[in-house]
Design an enzyme around this catalytic site. Structure first.
Site, PDB file in Angstrom:
ATOM      1  N   CYS A 199      -2.285   2.892   9.092  1.00 54.32           N
ATOM      2  CA  CYS A 199      -3.320   1.930   8.670  1.00 54.32           C
ATOM      3  C   CYS A 199      -4.529   1.966   9.607  1.00 54.32           C
ATOM      4  CB  CYS A 199      -2.759   0.515   8.669  1.00 54.32           C
ATOM      5  SG  CYS A 199      -1.419   0.259   7.518  1.00 54.32           S
TER       6      CYS A 199
ATOM      7  N   HIS B 217       0.867  -1.179   0.000  1.00 52.89           N
ATOM      8  CA  HIS B 217       0.000   0.000   0.000  1.00 52.89           C
ATOM      9  C   HIS B 217       0.905   1.231   0.000  1.00 52.89           C
ATOM     10  CE1 HIS B 217      -3.781  -1.877   2.116  1.00 52.89           C
ATOM     11  NE2 HIS B 217      -4.076  -1.642   0.842  1.00 52.89           N
TER      12      HIS B 217
HETATM   13  N1  ARG Z   1      -4.016  -7.141   6.543  1.00 52.92           N
HETATM   14  C1  ARG Z   1      -4.378  -5.908   5.905  1.00 52.92           C
HETATM   15  C2  ARG Z   1      -4.326  -6.098   4.396  1.00 52.92           C
HETATM   16  O1  ARG Z   1      -3.424  -6.740   3.935  1.00 52.92           O
HETATM   17  C3  ARG Z   1      -3.497  -4.804   6.342  1.00 52.92           C
HETATM   18  C4  ARG Z   1      -3.901  -3.459   5.814  1.00 52.92           C
HETATM   19  C5  ARG Z   1      -2.965  -2.374   6.206  1.00 52.92           C
HETATM   20  N2  ARG Z   1      -3.510  -1.118   5.909  1.00 52.92           N
HETATM   21  C6  ARG Z   1      -2.856  -0.098   5.316  1.00 52.92           C
HETATM   22  N3  ARG Z   1      -3.458   1.048   5.238  1.00 52.92           N
HETATM   23  N4  ARG Z   1      -1.688  -0.269   4.774  1.00 52.92           N
HETATM   24  O2  ARG Z   1      -5.170  -5.617   3.679  1.00 52.92           O
END
Ligand code: ARG
Length: 282
Positions: A268, A174
């Protein structure tokens, strides 16, 4: 050597949306950090999260909470639920089936909170995981989760330029794992997470950016939240904290080790609600 400026930093009160990790678990693997075989301490995750929640309020920010839904262990990463710009809400449309049901939950939250411009996204996008508002533009990640077609959809809705940035390292899946907005026109990022073209774009747009090294990126140091003065970031990112302090920011280390097992940290867990610029800030 350019002269080292020491600008005066000021905090602006923010409005955040968070989700308590009551049902947090690592039951599936949709990013390289997740290992379902590794034990997770949900009670500790809640305690660590509560410290972040308290900290925001001590700093004078408003924090709303969305009710966690059983069976949606990743819902704690509220940044992924939507992107809000000038009062307009673009709800996420998740890449993986395991998180799909979070989108209607976030949509309902915004509608019930009285937001009138709430749009369910047509294209795959994971909210502020991949969209970061930086002054007059939106920086938009792609490569792993958010579809590049979604960037045009965001630009259409928000009416500001959207800058596409391509992520190339699966550990930084991300945009908010590799880049953080510190102030309208200031960012920090980890260059190796981006394609060569995107690195050039970032250099051109932000020649003074703080660059993180791999050690700080690996402990999720870029997954940070800034109010213009205070920068909340994982406490293990010590070199990065030093660089922030040297620029006049106030780094605040936070321990979210349990939530790191799901591949997320401070940013996150934090969705910023940006209200209409006209007619007050809330
Ligand atoms: N386990 C989640 C996923 O893989 C973690 C998300 C993390 N969020 C972020 N904004 N980077 O989607």
């Amino acid at each position: 050597m350019p002269e080292q400026r020491q600008p005066v930093r000021t905090a602006r009160p923010r409005h955040y949306l968070m989700c308590r990790p009551t049902h947090f678990a690592v039951d599936y693997r949709i990013n390289p950090w997740m290992d379902p075989a590794k034990p997770v301490d949900t009670a500790l995750a809640v305690l660590q999260w509560e410290r972040l929640y308290d900290l925001y309020q001590q700093l004078g920010h408003t924090v709303d909470l969305i009710e966690p839904v059983p069976g949606l262990p990743d819902m704690v990463y509220s940044a992924n639920g939507a992107t809000v710009h000038d009062g307009r809400v673009l709800v996420a449309n998740f890449r993986y089936e395991q998180r799909a049901a979070e989108a209607p939950a976030y949509r309902a939250w915004f509608e019930n909170a009285g937001h009138t411009e709430v749009k369910a996204a047509e294209h795959t996008n994971e909210g502020e995981g991949d969209y970061l508002v930086a002054g007059g533009r939106v920086l938009a990640g792609t490569g792993f989760r958010t579809d590049p077609a979604a960037h045009a959809e965001a630009q259409e809705l928000f009416g500001v330029p959207v800058v596409t940035l391509t992520l190339v390292d699966p550990r930084f899946y991300h945009l908010d794992t590799a880049l953080a907005v510190l102030d309208d026109d200031e960012i920090m990022y980890y260059p190796a997470a981006f394609s060569e073209d995107s690195r050039r774009t970032l250099r051109e747009l932000f020649p003074d950016a703080i660059l993180a090294d791999e050690a700080d990126a690996e402990v999720f140091g870029l997954n940070a939240v800034s109010d213009g003065l205070n920068v909340l970031l994982p406490q293990a990112a010590t070199a990065l904290a030093g660089k922030l302090a040297a620029r006049g920011f106030r780094p605040v280390g936070v321990d979210l080790s349990e939530l790191l097992k799901g591949g997320g940290s401070v940013k996150c867990c934090t969705l910023e609600i940006r209200h209409r610029a006209t007619g007050g800030t809330r």
